[in-house]
Write a protein that holds these residues in place. Structure first.
Motif, mmCIF file in Angstrom:
data_model
loop_
_atom_site.group_PDB
_atom_site.id
_atom_site.type_symbol
_atom_site.label_atom_id
_atom_site.label_comp_id
_atom_site.label_asym_id
_atom_site.label_seq_id
_atom_site.Cartn_x
_atom_site.Cartn_y
_atom_site.Cartn_z
ATOM 1 N N VAL A 181 -11.403 -8.277 -2.119
ATOM 2 C CA VAL A 181 -9.831 -8.066 -2.124
ATOM 3 C C VAL A 181 -9.270 -6.514 -2.152
ATOM 4 O O VAL A 181 -8.613 -6.195 -1.445
ATOM 5 C CB VAL A 181 -8.934 -9.029 -3.366
ATOM 6 C CG1 VAL A 181 -7.630 -8.249 -3.458
ATOM 7 C CG2 VAL A 181 -9.257 -10.478 -2.948
ATOM 8 N N TRP A 182 -10.183 -5.750 -2.880
ATOM 9 C CA TRP A 182 -9.743 -4.495 -2.968
ATOM 10 C C TRP A 182 -10.282 -3.801 -1.778
ATOM 11 O O TRP A 182 -9.188 -2.968 -1.168
ATOM 12 C CB TRP A 182 -10.917 -3.868 -4.273
ATOM 13 C CG TRP A 182 -10.808 -2.541 -4.065
ATOM 14 C CD1 TRP A 182 -9.798 -1.609 -4.408
ATOM 15 C CD2 TRP A 182 -11.979 -1.617 -3.911
ATOM 16 N NE1 TRP A 182 -10.332 -0.333 -4.376
ATOM 17 C CE2 TRP A 182 -11.763 -0.292 -3.979
ATOM 18 C CE3 TRP A 182 -13.374 -1.955 -3.587
ATOM 19 C CZ2 TRP A 182 -12.696 0.801 -3.846
ATOM 20 C CZ3 TRP A 182 -14.197 -1.008 -3.603
ATOM 21 C CH2 TRP A 182 -13.866 0.422 -3.634
ATOM 22 N N MET A 183 -11.360 -4.240 -1.120
ATOM 23 C CA MET A 183 -11.589 -3.500 0.097
ATOM 24 C C MET A 183 -10.672 -3.756 1.343
ATOM 25 O O MET A 183 -10.400 -2.977 2.130
ATOM 26 C CB MET A 183 -13.176 -3.876 0.449
ATOM 27 C CG MET A 183 -14.254 -3.578 -0.505
ATOM 28 S SD MET A 183 -15.964 -3.748 -0.052
ATOM 29 C CE MET A 183 -16.107 -2.578 1.173
ATOM 30 N N ALA A 184 -10.150 -5.313 1.252
ATOM 31 C CA ALA A 184 -9.342 -5.530 2.349
ATOM 32 C C ALA A 184 -7.968 -4.954 2.205
ATOM 33 O O ALA A 184 -7.078 -4.714 3.070
ATOM 34 C CB ALA A 184 -9.185 -7.117 2.388
ATOM 35 N N SER A 185 -7.369 -4.522 0.835
ATOM 36 C CA SER A 185 -6.053 -4.441 0.463
ATOM 37 C C SER A 185 -5.669 -3.030 0.428
ATOM 38 O O SER A 185 -6.724 -2.045 0.640
ATOM 39 C CB SER A 185 -5.797 -4.854 -0.826
ATOM 40 O OG SER A 185 -6.376 -4.062 -1.872
ATOM 41 N N ASN A 186 -4.553 -2.513 0.594
ATOM 42 C CA ASN A 186 -4.097 -1.215 0.220
ATOM 43 C C ASN A 186 -4.520 -0.720 -1.061
ATOM 44 O O ASN A 186 -4.493 0.644 -1.065
ATOM 45 C CB ASN A 186 -2.414 -1.072 0.429
ATOM 46 C CG ASN A 186 -2.009 -1.319 1.801
ATOM 47 O OD1 ASN A 186 -2.576 -1.190 2.970
ATOM 48 N ND2 ASN A 186 -0.859 -2.083 1.749
ATOM 49 N N ALA A 187 -5.133 -1.221 -1.933
ATOM 50 C CA ALA A 187 -5.839 -0.630 -3.091
ATOM 51 C C ALA A 187 -6.947 0.352 -2.618
ATOM 52 O O ALA A 187 -7.201 1.170 -3.400
ATOM 53 C CB ALA A 187 -6.096 -1.779 -4.063
#
Length: 276
Positions: free
Chosen positions: A252-258
């Motif tokens: 999720v981190w890698m896919a998201s704006n995070a």
């Protein structure tokens, strides 16, 4: 009350494509994305397997999140077939309103055999699925992202074995294919960085999935360890295998704006295995 976390981790309304979505890590990826608000396209060789995976994901999102998952669609596709990949990506884009925001390539195979016993056809098959399949989906999805002019994120699932060949098994074709996937991620990252597409690779270590089962016969943490698995555990500082769901947050981190400034990186999640 919804749990408090940074909003930049949200995938609300994002359209995500997951190849190998019917497999162990692919399902966890889709579950994590759906729990984060995303719509998902599950792509795998078998339509029925994709549909079963989607039912599983829907059930887990309802159970864990307490809400209905967003749009989840199943697509059968051979990742090594250029024409099929182009067709299915066009189909996905149409089904999701013309926009694809995230691609995660989980599809992969491993041949556990000494190099001297691997014929050229087998070598080519491993590279076709692991490397060519990643490239074909990245190219096709990339063209849609570039045409739309919207930000996109790609996560190529590689392996810690790309840099640290595991022992005692011999799997040169797999290791080489995953090392090439890492190089492909860096190459596409540098090509597309100024056009709003981020490309990174994710390298898990040993985890209990169908791929591990194909090598050892172990399908769950509850089953007794095989001799080979016991040897693997001695090589992992954390002293255990990963559950696939432990990689949800990283994906999720890698896919998201995070991870908006993460570009061309290879994230290793292996319990410390590559350090021993």
């Amino acid at each position: 009350m919804a749990p408090k976390t940074l909003s930049i981790f949200s995938l609300e309304g994002k359209n995500c494509v997951v190849t190998g979505g019917a497999g162990g890590l692919g399902r966890e990826c889709m579950t994590a994305f759906a729990l984060s608000g995303a719509n998902c396209a599950c792509v795998d060789l078998n339509q029925e397997a994709c549909e079963e995976a989607i039912r599983d994901v829907r059930g887990r999102v309802l159970s864990e999140g307490g809400f209905e998952a967003g749009d989840l669609h199943a697509y059968a596709c051979n990742a090594t077939d250029e024409t099929a990949v182009e067709s299915v990506v066009t189909h996905i884009a149409r089904d999701f309103g013309g926009r694809i925001d995230v691609l995660v390539t989980c599809a992969g195979i491993c041949v556990d055999k000494g190099a001297e016993d691997v014929d050229h056809a087998t070598w080519q098959k491993v590279l076709a699925v692991n490397l060519d399949g990643t490239y074909l989906f990245a190219r096709s999805v990339g063209k849609h992202m570039l045409a739309a002019g919207t930000p996109g994120s790609m996560v190529f699932v590689s392996s810690a074995a790309a840099a640290h060949p595991p022992r005692p098994q011999a799997q040169a074709s797999y290791n080489a294919s995953k090392a090439a996937v890492n190089a492909l991620a860096v190459s596409l990252a540098t090509e597309w960085a100024d056009r709003k597409i981020r490309v990174n690779s994710f390298s898990p270590g040993f985890m209990v999935t169908p791929l591990m089962a194909s090598q050892t016969g172990k399908t769950s943490h509850d089953e007794p360890l095989t001799e080979r698995q016991q040897e693997w555990l001695t090589q992992i500082p954390m002293g255990r295998f990963a559950n696939p769901e432990e990689h949800r947050g990283t994906l999720v981190w890698m896919a998201s704006n995070a991870s908006s400034y993460l570009m061309g990186a290879n994230i290793i999640s292996d319990g410390g295995w590559t350090h021993w």
